[in-house]
Design a protein around this motif. Sequence first.
Motif, PDB file in Angstrom:
ATOM      1  N   LEU A   8      12.821  71.989   9.604  1.00 41.74           N
ATOM      2  CA  LEU A   8      14.220  71.598  10.174  1.00 41.74           C
ATOM      3  C   LEU A   8      15.117  70.675   9.219  1.00 41.74           C
ATOM      4  O   LEU A   8      16.150  70.996   9.007  1.00 41.74           O
ATOM      5  N   ASP A   9      14.212  69.704   8.659  1.00 45.79           N
ATOM      6  CA  ASP A   9      14.680  68.961   7.645  1.00 45.79           C
ATOM      7  C   ASP A   9      15.421  69.730   6.347  1.00 45.79           C
ATOM      8  O   ASP A   9      16.374  69.536   5.816  1.00 45.79           O
TER       9      ASP A   9
ATOM     10  N   THR B 260      18.295  71.757   7.474  1.00 44.90           N
ATOM     11  CA  THR B 260      19.473  71.009   7.410  1.00 44.90           C
ATOM     12  C   THR B 260      20.229  70.994   6.363  1.00 44.90           C
ATOM     13  O   THR B 260      21.458  70.992   6.326  1.00 44.90           O
TER      14      THR B 260
ATOM     15  N   LEU C 143      21.537  74.034   5.265  1.00 40.58           N
ATOM     16  CA  LEU C 143      22.824  74.436   5.879  1.00 40.58           C
ATOM     17  C   LEU C 143      24.057  73.934   5.605  1.00 40.58           C
ATOM     18  O   LEU C 143      25.095  74.754   5.494  1.00 40.58           O
ATOM     19  N   VAL C 144      23.953  72.596   5.022  1.00 35.88           N
ATOM     20  CA  VAL C 144      25.424  72.224   4.592  1.00 35.88           C
ATOM     21  C   VAL C 144      25.661  72.696   3.084  1.00 35.88           C
ATOM     22  O   VAL C 144      26.958  73.214   3.023  1.00 35.88           O
TER      23      VAL C 144
ATOM     24  N   PHE D 141      17.975  75.549  16.719  1.00 38.29           N
ATOM     25  CA  PHE D 141      18.479  75.101  15.427  1.00 38.29           C
ATOM     26  C   PHE D 141      19.180  76.595  14.691  1.00 38.29           C
ATOM     27  O   PHE D 141      20.438  76.433  14.177  1.00 38.29           O
ATOM     28  N   ASP D 142      18.383  77.372  14.755  1.00 36.88           N
ATOM     29  CA  ASP D 142      18.795  78.683  14.127  1.00 36.88           C
ATOM     30  C   ASP D 142      20.100  79.184  14.908  1.00 36.88           C
ATOM     31  O   ASP D 142      21.050  79.711  14.171  1.00 36.88           O
TER      32      ASP D 142
ATOM     33  N   ALA E 278      22.974  77.053  13.924  1.00 33.96           N
ATOM     34  CA  ALA E 278      23.316  77.250  12.346  1.00 33.96           C
ATOM     35  C   ALA E 278      24.112  78.510  12.237  1.00 33.96           C
ATOM     36  O   ALA E 278      25.052  78.773  11.789  1.00 33.96           O
TER      37      ALA E 278
END
Length: 465
Positions: free
Chosen positions: A197-198, A201, A204-205, A233-234, A237
Motif C-alpha cells: 500500500l505504501d 500510494t 499513485l501520485v 485502495f485499488d 485508485a
Amino acid sequence: MRVRLQGIVVTLVALLVFGLGIPLALTMAGSLQQNLFLDRLTDTARFASLAQRPLIDNRPALLEPELRRYTEVYGVKVVVVNQDSVPVLSSLGGTDAARIDRTAIAAPVNEALAGRHPEPGPLLMPWSTAPLVLAEPILIDGEVRGVVVTESSTDHVRTRLLWQWLVLAAGAVVAFGLALLVAIPVVRWTLRPVRRLDEATGALVAAVVSGREAEPVGESGGPPELRKLGRSFDRMAASVSEALAAQRAFVADASHQLRNPLTALKLRLGNLEGHVDDDAAAADLDAARVDAGRLNQILDELLSMARAESAGGELVAEDLGAVVADRVADWSVVGAARDVALETDAAVNGARVLLPPRGLEVILDALIDNALKFTGQGTSVHVSAVNGGDRVTLAVRDHGPGLREDELERAVDRFWRSSAHQNVPGSGLGLAIVREIVRHSGGDLRLSLPDGGGLRIELDLRVAP
C-alpha cells in the motif's frame, strides 16, 4: 512500522522466555536445596538418636568411630554439643575448638537447645559460599540434653545447579531464536500488504501526475483485513485515475471542439471588415477580433496543458544545447522587434536531457515568451544552462517588474496572474504547462528574484544516461 512490530514481538517473546525461565531456575535451586536438606536432616536426626545413650552414660566417645567414618565417606563434619553449648565430640577427632567454626554453629545450636528443629534456610544459589549447618536437639525423656550439628559443603550441589542453569539458559536462547525465526516471517507476512500500500500510494501520485494507469495492489498476502484494505485502495485508485482521465479528456475535447467554431467566428469577423461604417461599431469589431485571438490562444494552451498532463511514461533524450540555440534564434526576431536582446550561455557540452517528446521546445517557448512579455525595451533576456553531472540546470532570467515574494509559489498555478500584470496579454497557463512537463520528467522548477530586478526561473532536468 516493521521495526516497531518486530520490537513488540521480540519483547513479548523475551518476557515469555524470562517469565518461564526464571521461575524454573528458582524451582531447580529449591529442589536441589530441599534434597540436600532432607538428606542431611535424616543423618543429623539419626546421630541425635544414637547420641542419647552415650550422653546418659556420660561416654560420648563411644560415638566417635561412627562419626569419623561418616566424615571420611561423605565429607560432612559432625559435632556433638552438650547443654552448655560446649563441644564434647567431633568427627574430626576429640573436642578441639580450633577445628570447629564456633561462629557458624552458634546460632543453629542455640535454636536447637531451645527445642526447635532445623529449617532449610535461604534459597541456595550458585554464588553462595556458606556451608549447610543443621542442628538437631538430643532429647532424653523430653528434655534437651545436647545438640548434634552437621556442617556440609554445598560445592557439589552449587556446581550441579550452575550446570542446570547453563542448560536452561541455552534452552532459553534456542527457544528465543526459534521464536524469532517464526516471528520475523510472520511479521513480514502481516506487513506485506502495508508495504504494498505504501509503494502503491507513492506510485499513485506519479501515475496521476503523468497520466499513467495506477498499478494495483492486488492480493499480496497478509491478514484478510489488510487484503480487504488493498482491494479498497485499488478501487479508489481506479476511480481517481478515471476521474482525472475524464477531466483531461474533457479539457482536450472541449478545447479541440471549440477551435472550429472559434475559427469560423474569426473568419466572420474578418469578413465584416470594411462593411462597418460606424466608428463605434468598428471599434467593437476590432475588440471582438482581439478577444477572439485571445480565446484562440487560451484554447491552444489548454490543449498543450492536456497533452502535458497525459504525456504517459514516454521520455526521450533531447540535445539541450542544440534546442536552446534553435529556440533562442527563432525568438530573437520577436525580441528584436521589441528592442529586447536574447542572450544565451549554455555550457552543457552536448548534454542530453530526458523529457516528453518536444517537451524542451514547449518549455523554452513558454519561458522565453513569458520573459519577452514583461521585459522592458532596451533590456535583455538571458538563457543559461549549467551541467551538474546527473542534472542540468536550465534558467531563463528577464529584467521585467518581477513578482512579490509571496507570489512566487502561486505563479505556477493555472490561470493565475499577478494583479500588477493584468494589462499584459496572456492566459496564465504558460508556467503551469512548464511545471507539468518538468514534474512528469522527474525534474524541479524554482522561481527566484535575482539582484537587479526581474524574475529568474530555474529548471533542474535529468541527464539521459
